[in-house]
Design a protein around this motif. Structure first.
Motif, PDB file in Angstrom:
ATOM      1  N   ARG A 401      -8.393  -8.471  -4.667  1.00 31.96           N
ATOM      2  CA  ARG A 401      -8.351  -8.392  -3.194  1.00 31.96           C
ATOM      3  C   ARG A 401      -6.969  -8.772  -2.657  1.00 31.96           C
ATOM      4  O   ARG A 401      -6.420  -8.106  -1.774  1.00 31.96           O
ATOM      5  CB  ARG A 401      -9.411  -9.300  -2.580  1.00 31.96           C
ATOM      6  N   GLU A 402      -6.430  -9.874  -3.209  1.00 34.60           N
ATOM      7  CA  GLU A 402      -5.138 -10.352  -2.711  1.00 34.60           C
ATOM      8  C   GLU A 402      -4.004  -9.422  -3.121  1.00 34.60           C
ATOM      9  O   GLU A 402      -3.086  -9.152  -2.335  1.00 34.60           O
ATOM     10  CB  GLU A 402      -4.869 -11.766  -3.217  1.00 34.60           C
ATOM     11  N   PHE A 403      -4.056  -8.904  -4.336  1.00 31.28           N
ATOM     12  CA  PHE A 403      -2.965  -8.065  -4.827  1.00 31.28           C
ATOM     13  C   PHE A 403      -2.909  -6.727  -4.076  1.00 31.28           C
ATOM     14  O   PHE A 403      -1.840  -6.229  -3.748  1.00 31.28           O
ATOM     15  CB  PHE A 403      -3.141  -7.814  -6.329  1.00 31.28           C
ATOM     16  N   PHE A 404      -4.075  -6.150  -3.798  1.00 26.67           N
ATOM     17  CA  PHE A 404      -4.106  -4.829  -3.162  1.00 26.67           C
ATOM     18  C   PHE A 404      -4.148  -4.897  -1.632  1.00 26.67           C
ATOM     19  O   PHE A 404      -4.187  -3.872  -0.960  1.00 26.67           O
ATOM     20  CB  PHE A 404      -5.308  -4.026  -3.676  1.00 26.67           C
ATOM     21  N   ARG A 405      -4.129  -6.106  -1.079  1.00 30.63           N
ATOM     22  CA  ARG A 405      -4.121  -6.247   0.375  1.00 30.63           C
ATOM     23  C   ARG A 405      -2.768  -5.799   0.944  1.00 30.63           C
ATOM     24  O   ARG A 405      -1.713  -6.184   0.427  1.00 30.63           O
ATOM     25  CB  ARG A 405      -4.375  -7.707   0.752  1.00 30.63           C
ATOM     26  N   VAL A 406      -2.814  -4.968   1.976  1.00 29.43           N
ATOM     27  CA  VAL A 406      -1.590  -4.527   2.659  1.00 29.43           C
ATOM     28  C   VAL A 406      -1.719  -4.905   4.130  1.00 29.43           C
ATOM     29  O   VAL A 406      -2.641  -4.451   4.821  1.00 29.43           O
ATOM     30  CB  VAL A 406      -1.384  -3.008   2.515  1.00 29.43           C
ATOM     31  N   GLU A 407      -0.798  -5.750   4.607  1.00 29.83           N
ATOM     32  CA  GLU A 407      -0.846  -6.224   5.997  1.00 29.83           C
ATOM     33  C   GLU A 407       0.539  -6.133   6.608  1.00 29.83           C
ATOM     34  O   GLU A 407       1.544  -5.962   5.912  1.00 29.83           O
ATOM     35  CB  GLU A 407      -1.342  -7.669   6.049  1.00 29.83           C
ATOM     36  N   ASN A 408       0.595  -6.271   7.940  1.00 39.86           N
ATOM     37  CA  ASN A 408       1.870  -6.224   8.653  1.00 39.86           C
ATOM     38  C   ASN A 408       2.525  -7.595   8.655  1.00 39.86           C
ATOM     39  O   ASN A 408       2.752  -8.209   9.713  1.00 39.86           O
ATOM     40  CB  ASN A 408       1.662  -5.724  10.081  1.00 39.86           C
ATOM     41  N   ARG A 409       2.799  -8.076   7.460  1.00 37.23           N
ATOM     42  CA  ARG A 409       3.498  -9.353   7.295  1.00 37.23           C
ATOM     43  C   ARG A 409       4.128  -9.360   5.909  1.00 37.23           C
ATOM     44  O   ARG A 409       3.768  -8.542   5.053  1.00 37.23           O
ATOM     45  CB  ARG A 409       2.534 -10.534   7.455  1.00 37.23           C
ATOM     46  N   PRO A 410       5.071 -10.249   5.651  1.00 36.84           N
ATOM     47  CA  PRO A 410       5.706 -10.283   4.330  1.00 36.84           C
ATOM     48  C   PRO A 410       4.660 -10.493   3.222  1.00 36.84           C
ATOM     49  O   PRO A 410       3.787 -11.347   3.329  1.00 36.84           O
ATOM     50  CB  PRO A 410       6.662 -11.474   4.425  1.00 36.84           C
ATOM     51  N   ALA A 411       4.768  -9.699   2.163  1.00 31.76           N
ATOM     52  CA  ALA A 411       3.803  -9.776   1.059  1.00 31.76           C
ATOM     53  C   ALA A 411       4.264 -10.802   0.031  1.00 31.76           C
ATOM     54  O   ALA A 411       5.455 -10.855  -0.309  1.00 31.76           O
ATOM     55  CB  ALA A 411       3.666  -8.413   0.395  1.00 31.76           C
ATOM     56  N   PRO A 412       3.361 -11.629  -0.462  1.00 25.88           N
ATOM     57  CA  PRO A 412       3.733 -12.602  -1.478  1.00 25.88           C
ATOM     58  C   PRO A 412       3.958 -11.927  -2.832  1.00 25.88           C
ATOM     59  O   PRO A 412       3.439 -10.842  -3.102  1.00 25.88           O
ATOM     60  CB  PRO A 412       2.514 -13.539  -1.534  1.00 25.88           C
TER      61      PRO A 412
END
Length: 442
Positions: A401-412
């Motif tokens: 879930r965390e790896f494939f999450r795409v959001e409008n913020r810097p990705a870890p």
């Protein structure tokens, strides 16, 4: 009237018994196979994957038989970790597996066993002992006949039948194996499981489109995780020609401790959002349950031979689930073949004592059956630890879930994601320890 005598008596008309019978028929050994069902497969509820190429040994070029009763060949493998809402799969598909003899084929036992019995009968009819070998159905073997510590025959249907050797392929409820003291009176429930399964029918085109199948190709999918509601075990889904076999294998002792019902857990599995999408629109045409071994060698009989007798297949608790595949039918087939080959050797030397029949055990030890069971015992036991069917699937799905999450913020970075996910579900030292154990086990 003198009692009838055979070269060999086989108790059980499942895969192990029929495989032994095929070898004996081809070598023109007079035998009697006794099956308590109305036909081979009548009492079998299993449906899954028959792995390996032994079927091609027994029925050469079976894939060219227009009546061949296998469902599909496997060229697509998938291992899926589930939490309550998600799925993370290791998925592999290859045309390397499209060419016969196939790596594995899906079968429905009520159909497959009957077909294999017909092939055995054809081999009998072609042999020189066609009038002296028989497949007897709807007959229950009540007990083994023992004289001076040696098995000499069986009592069935109120009659006695004698033979140089008896092969016990009676299945997991191995009462005859227990009668002669080879199996403990009660196998600990910790070493046994309950398999519960449904067969769902689909329109063939719908099934093939949904699972991306072509012609007779098929998929085998194993599941680990939240589907069992904390009960030790896992799930499976196998594609057949116009149906899918879907089910769970659940630890018997854990079911009892947690007071869970297998069919309720199966309903829970089917309702998982990912699984529900896979089986949407399927019509239930069969429900069954079956006791199986977990693959722990401590469930095996103390020995697989004695004077005048050999034990094969499920009666010997030959099964392995080390996370790679559930192997049982191929073990049954191979052990049946090896048991029959041992009978042939004993006939050549005219000795059916344990000293000669021990060659069966030696053959099994040299084969992939017992070598795999021994080599992967650590994996079998690791799979039955709570961390493997509770925390690990949740960790893997959370990572996905965390790896494939795409959001409008810097990705870890991945290492940051991994560190945070591990912190939620475990600790780095514990994860490293588990990874090391899994590495050694596999």
């Amino acid at each position: 009237m003198e009692a009838e005598r055979f070269g060999c008596i086989i108790v059980g008309g499942g895969i192990a018994g029929l495989s032994a019978a095929m070898v004996l028929a081809r070598h023109e050994v007079p035998f009697l196979l006794i099956e308590r069902g109305a036909y081979s497969g009548a009492k079998n509820v299993s449906g899954g994957v028959l792995w390996g190429t032994d079927l091609a040994r027994l029925v050469p070029e079976y894939w060219n038989d227009p009546n061949a009763s296998f469902e599909r060949f496997i060229n697509h493998r998938r291992l899926t970790f589930l939490d309550e809402q998600s799925a993370f799969s290791i998925d592999f598909k290859s045309s390397h597996y499209d060419t016969p003899p196939y790596m594995g084929v899906t079968v429905l036992r009520a159909i497959f066993d009957r077909w294999l019995a017909d092939k055995v009968q054809e081999a009998i009819d072609r042999s020189a002992c066609a009038d002296a070998s028989f497949l007897a159905f709807d007959v229950l073997v009540e007990r083994l006949l023992v004289e001076d510590g040696r098995v000499v025959g069986v009592e069935a249907g109120g009659e006695r039948f004698y033979a140089d050797c008896v092969i016990l392929a009676e299945g997991v409820n191995n009462l005859l194996t227990r009668q002669i003291g080879l199996q403990a009176e009660y196998v600990p429930a910790d070493h046994m499981a309950v398999g519960v399964k449904e067969v769902l029918r689909f329109d063939r085109r719908v099934l093939e489109d949904r699972f991306q199948l072509s012609e007779r190709s098929g998929m085998a999918n194993e599941f680990i995780g939240a589907i069992t509601d904390g009960v030790e075990g896992g799930g499976f889904l196998y594609t057949n020609r116009t149906t899918v076999s879907i089910g769970l294998v659940l630890g018997m002792a854990d079911l009892r401790r947690k007071r869970k019902k297998p069919y309720e857990l199966l309903d829970r599995f089917k309702a998982h959002p990912v699984v529900a999408d896979m089986i949407r629109g399927g019509e239930v045409v069969e429900y069954s349950a079956h006791v199986v071994s977990t693959g722990d060698m401590r469930a095996m009989p103390r020995e697989l031979y004695a004077d005048g007798v050999l034990v094969a297949g499920e009666a010997a608790n030959l099964l392995l689930n080390a996370g790679k595949a559930i192997q049982g039918m191929d073990f049954a087939m191979h052990s049946g073949i090896l048991a029959a080959e041992t009978v042939l050797e004993a006939r050549r030397v005219g000795d059916f004592s344990a000293a000669t029949l021990r060659r069966y055990r030696e053959r099994l030890e040299q084969s992939y059956v017992l070598q795999n069971m021994r080599n992967f015992q650590a994996a079998v036991r690791l799979l039955h630890e709570p961390v493997m069917y509770e925390r690990m699937p949740r960790l893997v799905c959370d990572l996905g879930r965390e790896f494939f999450r795409v959001e409008n913020r810097p990705a870890p970075k991945l290492r940051q994601i991994l560190r945070e996910v591990v912190r939620r579900h475990s600790s780095l030292p514990e994860l490293l320890k588990l990874t090391y154990r899994a590495w050694k086990a596999l």
